[in-house]
Scaffold this active site. Structure first.
Site, mmCIF file in Angstrom:
data_model
loop_
_atom_site.group_PDB
_atom_site.id
_atom_site.type_symbol
_atom_site.label_atom_id
_atom_site.label_comp_id
_atom_site.label_asym_id
_atom_site.label_seq_id
_atom_site.Cartn_x
_atom_site.Cartn_y
_atom_site.Cartn_z
ATOM 1 N NE ARG A 150 24.129 -15.955 51.065
ATOM 2 C CZ ARG A 150 25.020 -16.397 50.584
ATOM 3 N NH1 ARG A 150 26.204 -16.082 51.145
ATOM 4 N NH2 ARG A 150 25.081 -17.505 49.654
ATOM 5 C CE LYS A 206 30.870 -12.958 51.227
ATOM 6 N NZ LYS A 206 30.076 -11.837 50.932
#
Length: 268
Positions: A248, A214
């Site tokens: 995740r 991210k």
């Protein structure tokens, strides 16, 4: 907690949710796995590397993404979910915030609904999850990164997600919470919520940390999306130390190694 046909000891272990994006425009791997053969091959690889769940997404939720219709999203994900359930004995998650998509995915065999809006986008979502007795992951999100007092407001937002779940009849043992790194937060807030994951633990539900590749990692290290593995692994280690039950990730094998090493040190 039980997800699908598997029991997860969320107090003692940290499990890996492998990311399977069947989209042409995902921020990190768009188009790589949006064919059935490629999707199944990638799922097989993640399972071989140690994934405990597979999270199937049919619409990119990256910043600036274009929303697609329920019908198109259903057409992308349901054949993949059906094939995964036929080929592999592993719990499957559907990454969606739309109740129609969630219901179609659950009918196709999905075991968990991973909702990036924590039941707040679609008022029917909680009802669908409860109807199928499915597990759910409720993520923190806001339209804008505007808070009076970030951590306090964050917790109140998460309590609201839990309230919506319980009012619909979703059992406590079916709920996972996700701090929503990269959603409705500034760069500094993303770092802060990773650093203070313990405040989410205090609500008493298993926590899933999703930081893989991210922007918070890219901005910190000044690296493009395909060079964020080490940064992701550091957040995984930190998540394990803070008690996360799930992470995740895109890179299953390396993150599993990081989890095992961290757990070994924590046992000393």
């Amino acid at each position: 907690m039980i997800i699908g046909n598997r029991e997860f000891d969320t107090e003692k272990n940290t499990y890996i949710m492998g990311i399977l994006n069947v989209t042409p425009d995902s921020f990190s791997d768009g188009g790589k796995y949006n064919g059935m053969e490629q999707a199944l091959r990638h799922a097989q690889q993640m399972i071989a590397e140690g994934a405990d769940l597979i999270d199937v997404g049919g619409e990119s939720t990256r910043p600036g993404h274009v929303q697609i219709s329920d019908e198109e999203e259903i057409a992308r994900v349901t054949p993949v979910i059906e094939a995964l359930k036929k080929e592999f004995d592993i719990p499957i998650s559907i990454d969606t915030y739309k109740s129609h998509v969630a219901e179609a995915a659950l009918q196709a065999g999905a075991d968990l609904v991973n909702d990036i809006w924590g039941l707040k986008y679609d008022e029917k979502m909680a009802e669908v999850i409860a109807k199928y007795h499915a597990a759910c992951c409720l993520m923190h999100n806001r339209e804008k990164a505007e808070y009076e007092e970030f951590q306090k407001d964050f917790i109140e937002d998460m309590k609201e997600c839990v309230r919506l779940a319980k009012e619909a009849g979703i059992a406590d043992e079916k709920i996972i919470l996700d701090p929503g790194v990269g959603f409705g937060k500034t760069y500094e807030m993303n770092l802060e919520i990773i650093a203070h994951l313990e405040i989410l633990q205090e609500l008493g539900y298993p926590v899933l940390l999703g930081t893989s590749r991210k922007s918070v990692i890219g901005l910190t290290l000044d690296l493009p999306v395909d060079q964020r593995e080490e940064g992701t692994m550091v957040t995984t280690v930190y998540g394990v130390q803070k008690g996360s039950a799930f992470v995740r990730v895109h890179d299953v094998e390396k993150n599993l190694r990081a989890i095992k090493m961290t757990k070994a040190l924590m046992r000393m």
